[in-house]
Scaffold this motif. Structure first.
Motif, mmCIF file in Angstrom:
data_model
loop_
_atom_site.group_PDB
_atom_site.id
_atom_site.type_symbol
_atom_site.label_atom_id
_atom_site.label_comp_id
_atom_site.label_asym_id
_atom_site.label_seq_id
_atom_site.Cartn_x
_atom_site.Cartn_y
_atom_site.Cartn_z
ATOM 1 N N VAL A 175 0.847 -1.190 0.000
ATOM 2 C CA VAL A 175 0.000 0.000 0.000
ATOM 3 C C VAL A 175 0.884 1.242 0.000
ATOM 4 C CG1 VAL A 175 -1.664 1.358 1.343
ATOM 5 C CG2 VAL A 175 -1.928 -1.122 1.166
ATOM 6 N N VAL A 176 0.582 2.182 -0.878
ATOM 7 C CA VAL A 176 1.320 3.445 -0.925
ATOM 8 C C VAL A 176 0.968 4.269 0.314
ATOM 9 C CG1 VAL A 176 1.686 5.607 -2.179
ATOM 10 C CG2 VAL A 176 1.385 3.458 -3.443
ATOM 11 N N VAL A 177 1.976 4.651 1.083
ATOM 12 C CA VAL A 177 1.749 5.403 2.314
ATOM 13 C C VAL A 177 2.343 6.804 2.258
ATOM 14 C CG1 VAL A 177 1.545 3.353 3.765
ATOM 15 C CG2 VAL A 177 3.807 4.393 3.409
ATOM 16 N N GLN A 178 3.123 7.099 1.209
ATOM 17 C CA GLN A 178 3.707 8.434 1.076
ATOM 18 C C GLN A 178 4.193 8.597 -0.355
ATOM 19 O OE1 GLN A 178 6.573 9.282 4.139
ATOM 20 N NE2 GLN A 178 7.032 11.338 3.396
ATOM 21 N N SER A 179 4.163 9.830 -0.841
ATOM 22 C CA SER A 179 4.624 10.092 -2.200
ATOM 23 C C SER A 179 6.084 10.519 -2.179
ATOM 24 C CB SER A 179 3.771 11.191 -2.849
ATOM 25 O OG SER A 179 3.922 12.423 -2.155
ATOM 26 N N ASN A 180 6.711 10.412 -3.341
ATOM 27 C CA ASN A 180 8.017 11.014 -3.571
ATOM 28 C C ASN A 180 7.811 12.009 -4.704
ATOM 29 O OD1 ASN A 180 10.118 10.034 -1.828
ATOM 30 N ND2 ASN A 180 9.874 8.010 -2.750
ATOM 31 N N GLN A 181 7.637 13.288 -4.356
ATOM 32 C CA GLN A 181 7.185 14.276 -5.327
ATOM 33 C C GLN A 181 8.117 14.394 -6.529
ATOM 34 O OE1 GLN A 181 4.229 15.485 -4.983
ATOM 35 N NE2 GLN A 181 4.286 16.603 -6.916
ATOM 36 N N GLY A 182 9.416 14.185 -6.321
ATOM 37 C CA GLY A 182 10.348 14.300 -7.438
ATOM 38 C C GLY A 182 10.393 13.075 -8.325
ATOM 39 N N SER A 183 9.722 11.982 -7.898
ATOM 40 C CA SER A 183 9.714 10.751 -8.677
ATOM 41 C C SER A 183 8.403 10.025 -8.396
ATOM 42 C CB SER A 183 10.919 9.872 -8.299
ATOM 43 O OG SER A 183 10.953 8.713 -9.100
ATOM 44 N N LEU A 184 7.375 10.387 -9.142
ATOM 45 C CA LEU A 184 6.029 9.903 -8.856
ATOM 46 C C LEU A 184 5.866 8.403 -9.088
ATOM 47 C CD1 LEU A 184 3.858 12.792 -10.351
ATOM 48 C CD2 LEU A 184 4.748 12.522 -8.029
ATOM 49 N N LEU A 185 6.796 7.813 -9.846
ATOM 50 C CA LEU A 185 6.708 6.374 -10.100
ATOM 51 C C LEU A 185 7.352 5.558 -8.985
ATOM 52 C CD1 LEU A 185 7.542 6.267 -13.925
ATOM 53 C CD2 LEU A 185 5.305 6.309 -12.826
ATOM 54 N N HIS A 186 7.907 6.230 -7.981
ATOM 55 C CA HIS A 186 8.621 5.529 -6.909
ATOM 56 C C HIS A 186 8.143 6.026 -5.543
ATOM 57 C CE1 HIS A 186 11.256 5.281 -10.469
ATOM 58 N NE2 HIS A 186 11.555 4.085 -10.011
ATOM 59 N N PRO A 187 6.923 5.679 -5.147
ATOM 60 C CA PRO A 187 6.407 6.113 -3.849
ATOM 61 C C PRO A 187 6.992 5.293 -2.704
ATOM 62 C CG PRO A 187 4.821 4.674 -4.900
ATOM 63 C CD PRO A 187 5.945 4.866 -5.895
ATOM 64 N N VAL A 188 6.625 5.661 -1.495
ATOM 65 C CA VAL A 188 6.937 4.858 -0.310
ATOM 66 C C VAL A 188 5.756 3.923 -0.076
ATOM 67 C CG1 VAL A 188 7.432 4.888 2.159
ATOM 68 C CG2 VAL A 188 8.281 6.745 0.688
ATOM 69 N N ILE A 189 6.026 2.643 0.093
ATOM 70 C CA ILE A 189 4.952 1.669 0.277
ATOM 71 C C ILE A 189 5.131 0.924 1.597
ATOM 72 C CG2 ILE A 189 4.802 1.317 -2.222
ATOM 73 C CD1 ILE A 189 6.015 -1.523 -1.692
ATOM 74 N N LYS A 190 4.077 0.269 2.015
ATOM 75 C CA LYS A 190 4.150 -0.689 3.112
ATOM 76 C C LYS A 190 3.902 -2.061 2.498
ATOM 77 C CE LYS A 190 2.973 0.684 7.141
ATOM 78 N NZ LYS A 190 2.215 1.138 8.340
ATOM 79 N N ALA A 191 4.971 -2.874 2.374
ATOM 80 C CA ALA A 191 4.874 -4.203 1.763
ATOM 81 C C ALA A 191 4.058 -5.124 2.654
ATOM 82 C CB ALA A 191 6.271 -4.773 1.541
ATOM 83 N N LEU A 192 3.043 -5.805 2.054
ATOM 84 C CA LEU A 192 2.105 -6.609 2.833
ATOM 85 C C LEU A 192 2.007 -8.063 2.399
ATOM 86 C CD1 LEU A 192 -0.894 -4.093 2.942
ATOM 87 C CD2 LEU A 192 0.840 -4.448 4.708
ATOM 88 N N ILE A 193 2.136 -8.323 1.095
ATOM 89 C CA ILE A 193 1.858 -9.661 0.572
ATOM 90 C C ILE A 193 2.915 -10.042 -0.465
ATOM 91 C CG2 ILE A 193 0.219 -11.058 -0.772
ATOM 92 C CD1 ILE A 193 -2.026 -9.287 0.355
ATOM 93 N N ASP A 194 3.353 -11.294 -0.410
ATOM 94 C CA ASP A 194 4.177 -11.873 -1.480
ATOM 95 C C ASP A 194 3.222 -12.685 -2.346
ATOM 96 O OD1 ASP A 194 5.784 -13.391 -3.149
ATOM 97 O OD2 ASP A 194 7.356 -13.674 -1.641
ATOM 98 N N SER A 195 2.797 -12.103 -3.475
ATOM 99 C CA SER A 195 1.777 -12.763 -4.301
ATOM 100 C C SER A 195 2.301 -14.017 -4.979
ATOM 101 C CB SER A 195 1.247 -11.792 -5.358
ATOM 102 O OG SER A 195 2.262 -11.414 -6.263
#
Length: 423
Positions: free
Chosen positions: A355-375
């Motif tokens: 789940v995306v929990v924070q943005s990286n304004q200078g690189s919108l394709l690389h947000p901060v996420i909280k990894a939850l599942i190994d699909s």
């Protein structure tokens, strides 16, 4: 096959899968039966769709009704929209850096408590103002301005803290929390547009009060869970006129605030209300308000529909933007909230879902996420915060798609950063 066609190509015998018309939250469930799958059994059915006025394109199911030449399949449309979104997040783009006053930036976790206090104050203030209008009292704009100054300062300190809290909303509090959340998103949007702090405060005041006219709408219409009749929808639309009148009678209201309250339901192609303004007639602030108003509305759970996931909402709005929004402004809004807005469940190249929990304004394709599942391994993970910008050069950690949270039993709101008062 599900395919999109211009409304002018609609004929009797076609089966409409989706009327593609859920951008107007005031409508609730659309009147005239235009809120779900329907067979066009007669010329009268087709005329009713054409008379709607705001429907420009719709989806038909060729397996359940007649076909027509041309048109793109839903899969082709989705791929096209996904590509357009990716292009907006291209790291080589030159992002406009918002004007920064002399405010010390703070990490998100440090600003979260302050942001929560400001939002709680806003929630209480808006609730009291709506009650005052309902009781026929005159509103005072001073407290709203002071509260907005606090919100603007918090947003300049760390906008993601306030935006994250805007995901925590209840359908039972929609009427006034919608006003608060529109205020939050519109202030962030205004900040990204290089407006001055003073202008941003006026934007915030207008957004907090943009729906105040709804207090003049009969409760049985405002809170109706089923579809509105044509007469009821007309009554609902009058809330914009009431908002403009109430603010017009309020000393100290700025023209910017008036434009937001009176024009947030106008549409770029002239199909909106109350005045049917078109294009630049709406003005920049009315155009911005229209975008934010729809975004919060369609991402909110209501008694008559489940809200869209943030990323899906942006894709739907991009589809509508060629008719209903200023396309250039909409692209700037996407860059403001992120290609993958907070609360989006993304899939990485290595199969990790987070789940995306924070943005990286200078690189919108690389947000901060909280990894939850190994699909790939089909197992849950211990929630772990991962900054994808730090793994930018690792192909395995590249976002390759978006997943519906319900499919994986994920409630994104439970994984967002929260201050103690929200625990």
């Amino acid at each position: 096959m599900i395919k999109k066609i211009p409304v002018e190509s609609l004929e009797p015998g076609m089966f409409v899968h989706d009327f593609n018309n859920q951008w107007d939250e005031s409508r609730g469930v659309a009147p005239d039966g235009l809120d779900g799958p329907k067979m066009m059994a007669s010329d009268a059915d087709v005329r009713a769709v054409l008379a709607h006025g705001e429907i420009r394109e719709l989806y038909i199911d060729t397996d359940r009704g007649a076909d027509v030449e041309g048109g793109l399949s839903r899969e082709e449309i989705e791929a096209e929209l996904a590509q357009q979104m990716m292009e907006l997040g291209d790291d080589d783009d030159d992002f406009v850096q918002p004007f920064q006053p002399d405010v010390q930036e703070r990490p998100m976790e440090e600003e979260m408590e302050h942001a929560a206090e400001v939002k709680t104050k806003a929630r209480k203030l808006v609730g009291n103002l709506l009650d005052d209008v309902r009781l026929g009292k005159t509103i005072t704009v001073g407290p709203v301005k002071e509260m907005m100054k606090e919100m603007v300062e918090s947003m300049f300190t760390n906008k993601d803290a306030m935006l994250s809290l805007s995901l925590i909303k209840s359908k039972d509090e929609y009427t006034f929390m919608h006003s608060v959340n529109v205020g939050v998103f519109l202030v962030a949007f205004a900040q990204s547009m290089e407006l001055s702090p003073e202008e941003i405060v006026h934007v915030g005041v207008g957004s907090m009060l943009h729906d105040i006219g709804k207090m003049k709408t009969p409760q049985e219409v405002l809170n109706k869970p089923g579809k509105l009749t044509d007469d009821e929808f007309q009554i609902m639309k009058d809330h914009v006129v009431w908002s403009a009148k109430i603010l017009g009678d309020t000393p100290g209201i700025h023209e910017i605030s008036m434009h937001i309250a009176g024009r947030h339901h106008e549409r770029w192609d002239g199909s909106g209300y109350p005045h049917g303004l078109k294009g630049e007639e709406i003005g920049q602030f009315g155009q911005m308000a229209a975008i934010v108003d729809v975004y919060d509305a369609i991402t909110s759970d209501r008694c008559y529909h489940k809200g869209n996931d943030p990323h899906q909402a942006l894709k739907r709005m991009m589809e509508w933007s060629k008719f209903h929004f200023n396309g250039e402004l909409f692209q700037k809004f996407v860059q403001c909230v992120g290609i993958y807005p907070m609360g989006t469940l993304v899939r990485l190249n290595n199969g990790i879902l987070g789940v995306v929990v924070q943005s990286n304004q200078g690189s919108l394709l690389h947000p901060v996420i909280k990894a939850l599942i190994d699909s790939k391994a089909k197992k849950k993970l211990k929630p772990t915060r991962v900054d994808l910008l730090q793994k930018k050069d690792a192909e395995a950690w590249k976002v390759v798609g978006v997943e519906p949270p319900r499919k994986w039993g994920v409630d994104p709101k439970k994984h967002m950063d929260k201050p103690e008062m929200y625990q």
